[in-house]
Enzyme design. Structure first.
Site, PDB file in Angstrom:
ATOM      1  N   SER A  42     -29.182 -52.254 -21.475  1.00 37.29           N
ATOM      2  CA  SER A  42     -29.279 -51.968 -23.032  1.00 37.29           C
ATOM      3  C   SER A  42     -28.487 -53.283 -23.716  1.00 37.29           C
ATOM      4  O   SER A  42     -27.446 -53.240 -24.295  1.00 37.29           O
ATOM      5  CB  SER A  42     -28.566 -50.751 -23.612  1.00 37.29           C
ATOM      6  N   HIS A 146     -29.985 -45.776 -19.979  1.00 43.19           N
ATOM      7  CA  HIS A 146     -29.243 -45.742 -18.435  1.00 43.19           C
ATOM      8  C   HIS A 146     -29.997 -44.612 -17.551  1.00 43.19           C
ATOM      9  O   HIS A 146     -29.734 -44.633 -16.368  1.00 43.19           O
ATOM     10  CB  HIS A 146     -28.089 -45.589 -18.538  1.00 43.19           C
ATOM     11  N   GLN A 154     -25.963 -42.796 -25.529  1.00 45.17           N
ATOM     12  CA  GLN A 154     -26.011 -43.308 -24.147  1.00 45.17           C
ATOM     13  C   GLN A 154     -25.095 -43.112 -23.218  1.00 45.17           C
ATOM     14  O   GLN A 154     -25.135 -42.819 -22.110  1.00 45.17           O
ATOM     15  CB  GLN A 154     -26.029 -44.976 -23.957  1.00 45.17           C
ATOM     16  N   GLU A 155     -23.799 -42.950 -24.008  1.00 49.55           N
ATOM     17  CA  GLU A 155     -22.521 -42.714 -23.054  1.00 49.55           C
ATOM     18  C   GLU A 155     -21.620 -41.755 -23.824  1.00 49.55           C
ATOM     19  O   GLU A 155     -21.150 -41.800 -24.899  1.00 49.55           O
ATOM     20  CB  GLU A 155     -22.005 -44.262 -22.835  1.00 49.55           C
ATOM     21  N   GLU A 196     -24.796 -45.729 -14.283  1.00 48.76           N
ATOM     22  CA  GLU A 196     -23.526 -45.884 -14.252  1.00 48.76           C
ATOM     23  C   GLU A 196     -22.820 -44.568 -13.540  1.00 48.76           C
ATOM     24  O   GLU A 196     -21.594 -44.536 -13.579  1.00 48.76           O
ATOM     25  CB  GLU A 196     -22.841 -46.321 -15.721  1.00 48.76           C
ATOM     26  N   ASP A 232     -20.700 -44.182 -26.463  1.00 45.04           N
ATOM     27  CA  ASP A 232     -21.437 -45.215 -26.760  1.00 45.04           C
ATOM     28  C   ASP A 232     -22.695 -44.666 -27.082  1.00 45.04           C
ATOM     29  O   ASP A 232     -23.463 -44.227 -26.424  1.00 45.04           O
ATOM     30  CB  ASP A 232     -21.529 -46.102 -25.757  1.00 45.04           C
ATOM     31  N   GLU A 275     -18.518 -46.560 -29.955  1.00 41.58           N
ATOM     32  CA  GLU A 275     -19.285 -47.909 -29.678  1.00 41.58           C
ATOM     33  C   GLU A 275     -20.739 -47.913 -30.062  1.00 41.58           C
ATOM     34  O   GLU A 275     -21.410 -46.862 -30.197  1.00 41.58           O
ATOM     35  CB  GLU A 275     -19.108 -48.221 -28.075  1.00 41.58           C
ATOM     36  N   ASP A 302     -20.084 -53.831 -29.797  1.00 41.44           N
ATOM     37  CA  ASP A 302     -20.752 -54.171 -28.339  1.00 41.44           C
ATOM     38  C   ASP A 302     -22.080 -55.191 -28.571  1.00 41.44           C
ATOM     39  O   ASP A 302     -21.691 -56.411 -28.803  1.00 41.44           O
ATOM     40  CB  ASP A 302     -21.136 -52.967 -27.281  1.00 41.44           C
ATOM     41  N   LYS A 327     -17.591 -58.281 -22.535  1.00 40.38           N
ATOM     42  CA  LYS A 327     -18.490 -58.310 -21.336  1.00 40.38           C
ATOM     43  C   LYS A 327     -18.442 -59.671 -21.104  1.00 40.38           C
ATOM     44  O   LYS A 327     -19.108 -60.587 -21.799  1.00 40.38           O
ATOM     45  CB  LYS A 327     -19.463 -57.576 -21.468  1.00 40.38           C
ATOM     46  N   SER A 354     -15.108 -54.429 -20.404  1.00 40.78           N
ATOM     47  CA  SER A 354     -16.233 -53.509 -20.043  1.00 40.78           C
ATOM     48  C   SER A 354     -17.265 -53.946 -18.604  1.00 40.78           C
ATOM     49  O   SER A 354     -17.441 -55.422 -18.696  1.00 40.78           O
ATOM     50  CB  SER A 354     -17.205 -53.496 -21.073  1.00 40.78           C
ATOM     51  N   HIS A 355     -17.443 -53.437 -18.043  1.00 46.03           N
ATOM     52  CA  HIS A 355     -18.756 -53.351 -16.964  1.00 46.03           C
ATOM     53  C   HIS A 355     -19.973 -53.565 -17.577  1.00 46.03           C
ATOM     54  O   HIS A 355     -20.266 -53.269 -18.838  1.00 46.03           O
ATOM     55  CB  HIS A 355     -18.418 -52.227 -16.031  1.00 46.03           C
ATOM     56  N   ARG A 356     -21.047 -53.742 -16.884  1.00 46.30           N
ATOM     57  CA  ARG A 356     -22.580 -53.636 -17.428  1.00 46.30           C
ATOM     58  C   ARG A 356     -22.992 -52.338 -16.389  1.00 46.30           C
ATOM     59  O   ARG A 356     -22.530 -52.043 -15.556  1.00 46.30           O
ATOM     60  CB  ARG A 356     -23.282 -54.943 -16.879  1.00 46.30           C
ATOM     61  N   SER A 357     -24.239 -51.930 -16.952  1.00 45.14           N
ATOM     62  CA  SER A 357     -24.825 -50.868 -16.285  1.00 45.14           C
ATOM     63  C   SER A 357     -25.190 -51.532 -14.845  1.00 45.14           C
ATOM     64  O   SER A 357     -25.237 -50.419 -13.992  1.00 45.14           O
ATOM     65  CB  SER A 357     -25.914 -50.474 -16.938  1.00 45.14           C
ATOM     66  N   LYS A 378     -13.725 -50.025 -20.148  1.00 50.14           N
ATOM     67  CA  LYS A 378     -14.664 -49.151 -19.608  1.00 50.14           C
ATOM     68  C   LYS A 378     -15.406 -49.709 -18.471  1.00 50.14           C
ATOM     69  O   LYS A 378     -16.254 -50.780 -18.434  1.00 50.14           O
ATOM     70  CB  LYS A 378     -15.957 -49.298 -21.069  1.00 50.14           C
TER      71      LYS A 378
END
Ligand SMILES: C=C(OP(=O)(O)O)C(=O)O
Ligand SMILES: [Mg+2]
Length: 400
Positions: A42, A146, A154-155, A196, A232, A275, A302, A327, A354-357, A378
């Site tokens: 995303s 995701h 999304q999260e 994730e 998120d 987010e 983000d 990121k 933050s990580h990515r997916s 995250k």
């Protein structure tokens, strides 16, 4: 000496089974660093460009490596990153790819830390870092881009804000993830996981709130500290730009209804973190929402900011959001990333690393979070590419 003597690039797998860039950097005195680029699904419209891996590697070999080898010192991160920018020559790394750039940038930092014999967080943040740790936000239910046929939001994130240590926070998130699995099972909603590692049930968002609340309460009772809920929304993915509305399947919300809906969710669920509540172009909407709920929760940009100091500056001027997702691959270098963190900090915006997916076993962001004393990170709750970072945080906490 940290003079760069060798840079090698190769194609390796990421957690989705897609190819990504791995970089090795070696220095004159034997320092070695290896890093891998993550990849979003995303993605924000204003992110630096991720090129197809073959193209990114070929272009970086041709344009960037000659400017690095025998030319710059890995210990001087700004010179490394200036060489990458100079080699690329665009604002968005569309020549060598942000995937090649970020892998090289992070590998150089690791090579410099190796020469010093210091952990990466100490090389990046200095000797007084390493006593405070970020609260991990753990993705326990998710959908959007995701996972197919799951929640619109999304999260759904567990946020163990009362945890006395990063270790206990990490285990609390894993326990919430397991408790969500049990509640889903009990309700006959057993399901698979998204990119994730979050559960991806085919349910409405309202039901997901119910399940996540039940699971966090169970774990709160067990661990004895507060676990909040974050989200998120990934608003840009829900936004229908032609119609100017937010689509949650059949449910359609105008922008003012979307803002009211988010404010309502913050109140109803005591959200500690929200987010990307709305579209990435709507700075005004962000400012309105922040004025409404900004003292109660973190409103984090983000896709809005994409780790970009210029976009963050615009947000600061307008009062849009009070937090920024960080990121490194959205902007392409560690120097630009740290600049965004510092600009945020100076203006009262909380940085969330933050990580990515799409991820790998790379642990750079764990060190970055400690180095910058970020209040949150995250990086998922379970799954090898997520636990790589979480376990690294535990190791840093234990001076291991
Ligand atoms: C981690 C995220 O997902 P992606 O990497 O797909 O952008 C996010 O949107 O915050
Ligand atoms: Mg996001």
């Amino acid at each position: 000496m940290t003079l760069v003597t060798d840079v090698r690039l190769r194609r390796v797998l990421d957690s989705r089974g897609n190819p990504t860039v791995e970089a090795d950097v070696r220095t004159e005195s034997g320092g070695f660093g290896r890093a891998k680029a993550p990849s979003g699904a995303s993605t924000g419209e204003y992110e630096a460009i991720e090129l197809p891996v073959g193209e990114a590697i070929a272009n970086a070999r041709e344009l960037a490596i000659p400017r690095l080898v025998g030319e710059v010192y890995a210990g001087n991160q700004r010179d490394i990153d200036a060489a990458l920018r100079g080699a690329d020559g665009t604002d968005d790394f569309s020549q060598i790819g942000a995937n090649s750039a970020v892998a090289i940038s992070m590998a150089a930092a690791k090579a410099a830390a190796d020469v010093l014999g210091a952990p990466l967080f100490q090389h990046l943040g200095g000797t007084f870092r390493g006593d405070t740790f970020p609260t991990p936000l753990g993705n326990v239910v998710g959908g959007g881009e995701h996972a197919a046929d799951a929640t619109h939001i999304q999260e759904f994130l567990a946020a163990p804000v009362g945890a006395p240590s990063v270790e206990e926070a990490v285990f609390a998130n894993a326990a919430v993830h397991a408790a969500v699995g049990d509640v889903l099972d009990e309700r006959g909603l057993a399901c698979g996981k998204g990119d994730e590692g979050a559960w991806a049930p085919s349910i409405e968002d309202e039901q997901a709130f119910d399940i996540v609340s039940e699971a966090t309460e169970i774990v709160e009772d067990d661990v004895g500290f507060e676990i909040g809920i974050g989200l998120d929304i990934a608003g840009a993915e829900l936004y229908d730009a032609e119609e100017g509305v937010y689509r949650y399947g059949e449910t359609v919300r105008e922008t003012d209804e979307q803002l009211a809906y988010i404010a309502e969710l913050v109140d109803e669920h005591d959200l500690v973190y929200v987010e990307d509540p709305i579209d990435e172009d709507d700075f005004e909407g962000y400012a309105e929402l922040t004025a409404r709920v900004g003292t109660e929760t973190l409103v984090c940009g983000d896709d809005l900011f994409v780790t970009n100091v210029d976009r963050l500056e615009r947000g600061i001027e307008m009062g849009a959001a009070n937090s920024i997702l960080i990121k490194p691959n959205q902007i392409g270098t560690l120097s630009d990333t740290v600049d965004a963190v510092e600009r945020a900090r100076r203006n009262g915006y909380d940085p969330v690393i933050s990580h990515r997916s799409g991820e790998t076993e790379d642990t750079t962001i764990a060190h970055l979070a400690v180095a910058t004393d970020a209040p949150f990170i995250k990086t998922g709750a379970v799954g090898g590419e997520r636990t790589a970072k979480l376990n690294e945080l535990i190791r840093i906490e234990h001076n291991a």
